[in-house]
Enzyme design. Sequence first.
Site, PDB file in Angstrom:
ATOM      1  N   ASP A  86       0.868  -1.171   0.000  1.00  0.00           N
ATOM      2  CA  ASP A  86       0.000   0.000   0.000  1.00  0.00           C
ATOM      3  C   ASP A  86       0.904   1.219   0.000  1.00  0.00           C
ATOM      4  OD1 ASP A  86      -2.408   1.534   0.177  1.00  0.00           O
ATOM      5  OD2 ASP A  86      -2.072   1.795   2.317  1.00  0.00           O
ATOM      6  N   SER A  87       0.306   2.376  -0.221  1.00  0.00           N
ATOM      7  CA  SER A  87       1.086   3.618  -0.207  1.00  0.00           C
ATOM      8  C   SER A  87       1.508   4.018   1.197  1.00  0.00           C
ATOM      9  CB  SER A  87       0.263   4.754  -0.831  1.00  0.00           C
ATOM     10  OG  SER A  87      -0.923   4.959  -0.082  1.00  0.00           O
ATOM     11  N   CYS A 145      -4.275  -1.166  -2.040  1.00  0.00           N
ATOM     12  CA  CYS A 145      -4.325   0.268  -2.321  1.00  0.00           C
ATOM     13  C   CYS A 145      -5.309   0.455  -3.454  1.00  0.00           C
ATOM     14  CB  CYS A 145      -2.938   0.770  -2.725  1.00  0.00           C
ATOM     15  SG  CYS A 145      -2.888   2.475  -3.340  1.00  0.00           S
ATOM     16  N   GLU A 148      -2.905   9.299   8.181  1.00  0.00           N
ATOM     17  CA  GLU A 148      -1.494   8.974   8.403  1.00  0.00           C
ATOM     18  C   GLU A 148      -0.910   9.781   9.565  1.00  0.00           C
ATOM     19  OE1 GLU A 148       0.772   6.903   6.964  1.00  0.00           O
ATOM     20  OE2 GLU A 148      -0.539   5.968   5.474  1.00  0.00           O
ATOM     21  N   CYS A 174     -10.720   3.368  -0.307  1.00  0.00           N
ATOM     22  CA  CYS A 174      -9.331   3.554   0.115  1.00  0.00           C
ATOM     23  C   CYS A 174      -9.151   2.739   1.380  1.00  0.00           C
ATOM     24  CB  CYS A 174      -9.030   5.033   0.377  1.00  0.00           C
ATOM     25  SG  CYS A 174      -7.366   5.335   1.027  1.00  0.00           S
ATOM     26  N   HIS A 177      -7.266   3.142   3.748  1.00  0.00           N
ATOM     27  CA  HIS A 177      -7.084   3.974   4.935  1.00  0.00           C
ATOM     28  C   HIS A 177      -8.417   4.247   5.642  1.00  0.00           C
ATOM     29  CE1 HIS A 177      -3.122   4.885   3.210  1.00  0.00           C
ATOM     30  NE2 HIS A 177      -2.791   5.496   4.342  1.00  0.00           N
TER      31      HIS A 177
END
Length: 219
Positions: A6-7, A69, A149, A181, A183
């Site tokens: 993932d990023s 991702c 993040e 996403c 996240h």
Amino acid sequence: MIGIFDSGLGGLTVVKEIFRVMPDAPILYLGDLARMPYGTKSKETICKYAEENTRFLLDHGAKIIVIACNTASSLAYDHLRAKFPDTPILEVVSPAARKATELTKNNKIGVIGTRATISSKIYEKKIMELKSDAHVFGASAPLLVSLIEEGWLDKTETKMILKKYLHPLKKEQIDTLILGCTHFPLIKGLIQHRIGKRVNLIDSAEAVVEDLASKSYPD
């Protein structure tokens, strides 16, 4: 071994779900924090990063790749399939799209994701292939990944920005919302509160792990 990239930290929602469903599965995780976020970058750049991440995981023993991702799944999946034709590769878009079509009652499905994911219209394409009478509404949320993040999961600023992003989807009276996403499950409670408790939330991490668990995979 399952290789996951993932990023950043969002893909750990996929890892967490794998641990829950497949507790004995060996996992290698790569979070590309040095180059995040992916959602603001070009398709060519995302494909380059995805290829480098995949090669790193394969070089370290991974036998199957999970693109944890949505941005990379949207823009780099076909590129990776061409570059690594002998490697099983799963992406998070198709399972989430399928689950959304199964759950919607009024055929109004929303998607919230990065600017790159929403601009690609990949969710609209996948959903319409499965349910031609569906109406798909996308909303880009470019600031959420960075806020998550940073650990701003319950900050007033995050709540205000989220409310703004979700407002157009609420106006369309969607009954199903894809968290486009990995996240975003980290703020699932905030999203559910803002979009309404009657709206089904589709966690792409849960959806892809359901697919992964249903298949045999190399050790």
